[in-house]
Design a protein around this motif. Sequence first.
Motif, PDB file in Angstrom:
ATOM      1  N   LEU A  98     -26.633 -36.522  26.941  1.00 30.46           N
ATOM      2  CA  LEU A  98     -27.931 -36.620  26.280  1.00 30.46           C
ATOM      3  C   LEU A  98     -29.057 -36.685  27.315  1.00 30.46           C
ATOM      4  CD1 LEU A  98     -29.408 -36.867  23.591  1.00 30.46           C
ATOM      5  CD2 LEU A  98     -29.036 -39.334  23.698  1.00 30.46           C
ATOM      6  N   GLU A  99     -28.855 -37.437  28.374  1.00 32.61           N
ATOM      7  CA  GLU A  99     -29.863 -37.555  29.432  1.00 32.61           C
ATOM      8  C   GLU A  99     -30.171 -36.204  30.075  1.00 32.61           C
ATOM      9  OE1 GLU A  99     -30.128 -39.560  33.844  1.00 32.61           O
ATOM     10  OE2 GLU A  99     -29.048 -40.658  32.286  1.00 32.61           O
ATOM     11  N   SER A 145     -29.987 -33.398  28.469  1.00 38.68           N
ATOM     12  CA  SER A 145     -30.363 -32.514  27.345  1.00 38.68           C
ATOM     13  C   SER A 145     -29.286 -31.474  27.053  1.00 38.68           C
ATOM     14  CB  SER A 145     -31.704 -31.822  27.626  1.00 38.68           C
ATOM     15  OG  SER A 145     -32.718 -32.777  27.810  1.00 38.68           O
ATOM     16  N   ASP A 153     -29.571 -35.399  20.103  1.00 39.52           N
ATOM     17  CA  ASP A 153     -29.485 -36.848  19.902  1.00 39.52           C
ATOM     18  C   ASP A 153     -28.599 -37.148  18.694  1.00 39.52           C
ATOM     19  OD1 ASP A 153     -29.866 -39.570  19.423  1.00 39.52           O
ATOM     20  OD2 ASP A 153     -31.972 -39.497  19.990  1.00 39.52           O
TER      21      ASP A 153
END
Length: 69
Positions: free
Chosen positions: A46-47, A49, A53
Motif C-alpha cells: 500500500l505504501e 501504491s 486501500d
Amino acid sequence: MQTQLLDGQWQLTPTDPTAITKYCPYFLENDAISCTLPGDIHSALLEHSLIPDPYVGEQEREIQWVGQH
C-alpha cells in the motif's frame, strides 16, 4: 547469547514473481520493494501504491492474491 535485531529497512521480494505479475506488474521489472519492520506485506504494498486501500469500499476483494501468494 546474542540478540539479532530484525527491525529496520528490509527488501520484500515475492517467492514466485511470475505467479503475481498478473496482479502486480511492478514485479515484471523490479525485484523487490523496501519495507519497514515491524510491519506487514499489505502495508508495504500500500505504501508503494501497488495495491488499492483495502479499507475503502470493497477493495479488499481485489487484493486477495496477496494472502494467497
